[in-house]
Scaffold this active site. Sequence first.
Site, PDB file in Angstrom:
ATOM      1  N   HIS A  18      42.137  41.158  29.790  1.00 58.55           N
ATOM      2  CA  HIS A  18      41.388  39.923  30.047  1.00 58.55           C
ATOM      3  C   HIS A  18      41.343  39.057  28.779  1.00 58.55           C
ATOM      4  CE1 HIS A  18      38.986  42.374  33.217  1.00 58.55           C
ATOM      5  NE2 HIS A  18      39.692  41.498  33.894  1.00 58.55           N
ATOM      6  N   LYS A  42      29.571  43.401  45.786  1.00 56.21           N
ATOM      7  CA  LYS A  42      30.361  44.355  44.994  1.00 56.21           C
ATOM      8  C   LYS A  42      29.432  45.242  44.196  1.00 56.21           C
ATOM      9  CE  LYS A  42      34.893  42.374  43.935  1.00 56.21           C
ATOM     10  NZ  LYS A  42      35.772  41.903  42.844  1.00 56.21           N
ATOM     11  N   ARG A  91      49.498  40.563  36.418  1.00 55.47           N
ATOM     12  CA  ARG A  91      50.038  41.715  35.697  1.00 55.47           C
ATOM     13  C   ARG A  91      51.345  42.163  36.311  1.00 55.47           C
ATOM     14  NH1 ARG A  91      44.478  44.720  36.529  1.00 55.47           N
ATOM     15  NH2 ARG A  91      44.693  43.358  38.326  1.00 55.47           N
ATOM     16  N   SER A 129      40.350  47.112  34.926  1.00 53.38           N
ATOM     17  CA  SER A 129      38.964  47.538  34.695  1.00 53.38           C
ATOM     18  C   SER A 129      38.636  48.796  35.492  1.00 53.38           C
ATOM     19  CB  SER A 129      37.983  46.440  35.118  1.00 53.38           C
ATOM     20  OG  SER A 129      38.150  45.288  34.364  1.00 53.38           O
TER      21      SER A 129
HETATM   22  P1  ADP Z   1      38.400  39.955  40.209  1.00 54.56           P
HETATM   23  O1  ADP Z   1      37.404  40.863  40.860  1.00 54.56           O
HETATM   24  O2  ADP Z   1      38.085  38.495  40.380  1.00 54.56           O
HETATM   25  O3  ADP Z   1      39.837  40.255  40.517  1.00 54.56           O
HETATM   26  P2  ADP Z   1      38.867  41.031  37.561  1.00 54.56           P
HETATM   27  O4  ADP Z   1      37.879  41.093  36.441  1.00 54.56           O
HETATM   28  O5  ADP Z   1      39.377  42.312  38.077  1.00 54.56           O
HETATM   29  O6  ADP Z   1      38.148  40.171  38.653  1.00 54.56           O
HETATM   30  O7  ADP Z   1      40.113  40.144  37.141  1.00 54.56           O
HETATM   31  C1  ADP Z   1      39.987  38.782  36.795  1.00 54.56           C
HETATM   32  C2  ADP Z   1      41.377  38.197  36.597  1.00 54.56           C
HETATM   33  O8  ADP Z   1      41.984  38.808  35.455  1.00 54.56           O
HETATM   34  C3  ADP Z   1      42.348  38.436  37.746  1.00 54.56           C
HETATM   35  O9  ADP Z   1      43.192  37.296  37.863  1.00 54.56           O
HETATM   36  C4  ADP Z   1      43.151  39.638  37.315  1.00 54.56           C
HETATM   37  O10 ADP Z   1      44.448  39.648  37.897  1.00 54.56           O
HETATM   38  C5  ADP Z   1      43.230  39.380  35.819  1.00 54.56           C
HETATM   39  N1  ADP Z   1      43.430  40.609  35.046  1.00 54.56           N
HETATM   40  C6  ADP Z   1      42.793  41.782  35.146  1.00 54.56           C
HETATM   41  N2  ADP Z   1      43.278  42.696  34.276  1.00 54.56           N
HETATM   42  C7  ADP Z   1      44.264  42.063  33.597  1.00 54.56           C
HETATM   43  C8  ADP Z   1      45.200  42.466  32.593  1.00 54.56           C
HETATM   44  N3  ADP Z   1      45.242  43.707  32.099  1.00 54.56           N
HETATM   45  N4  ADP Z   1      46.080  41.548  32.150  1.00 54.56           N
HETATM   46  C9  ADP Z   1      46.092  40.300  32.677  1.00 54.56           C
HETATM   47  N5  ADP Z   1      45.270  39.858  33.626  1.00 54.56           N
HETATM   48  C10 ADP Z   1      44.367  40.721  34.096  1.00 54.56           C
END
Ligand code: ADP
Length: 162
Positions: A18, A42, A91, A129
Amino acid sequence: MSRIAVYPGSFDPLTRGHLDIIQRASKLFDQVVVAVSNNATKKHVFSVSERLEIVEEATRPLPNVDVDTISGLLVDYLKTKKSKILIRGLRVVSDMDYEFQLASFNRRLYKDVETVFLMPDDQYTYLASSMVREIARLGAGTEQFVTPFVARKLKLKFSAKK
Ligand code: ADP
């Protein structure tokens, strides 16, 4: 006119992946707002205030990055921020299904919105995450996946539950 981009997500917790996306976005836009979602449906490990604190701590060195919480419709939030730009991270190909659907939906709700997809550095393409939460729950160290502040918080969270 300054370009404000909004990067929404659960960030439960914020990972180095992130953070990589936030750093890239901060170089492309005048201002980036990391919007921590407060979705009551959630189940999160960290409360919204903990997730907010985590993102604030990690983005302190980035002067054009702000952090906020968001509970309503994303497009309404964009309008209040006078932004038309959504940032999402991509990703792997499997992210695309969901991300394209989300982007199309948001465009239906607000035709001016543009979703900008950013790719993290190769070393973060596997990082999620959900995996970090799982290994922390099982007692593994998370330092290589998250900031030291988050690694400490995860340790405290799961040692308290044992
Ligand atoms: P959500 O529940 O909205 O998907 P996340 O916190 O899981 O929230 O992810 C937020 C954004 O960050 C999403 O677009 C996800 O694809 C991206 N994301 C999550 N992990 C990574 C990573 N390791 N590298 C790049 N982008 C990521």
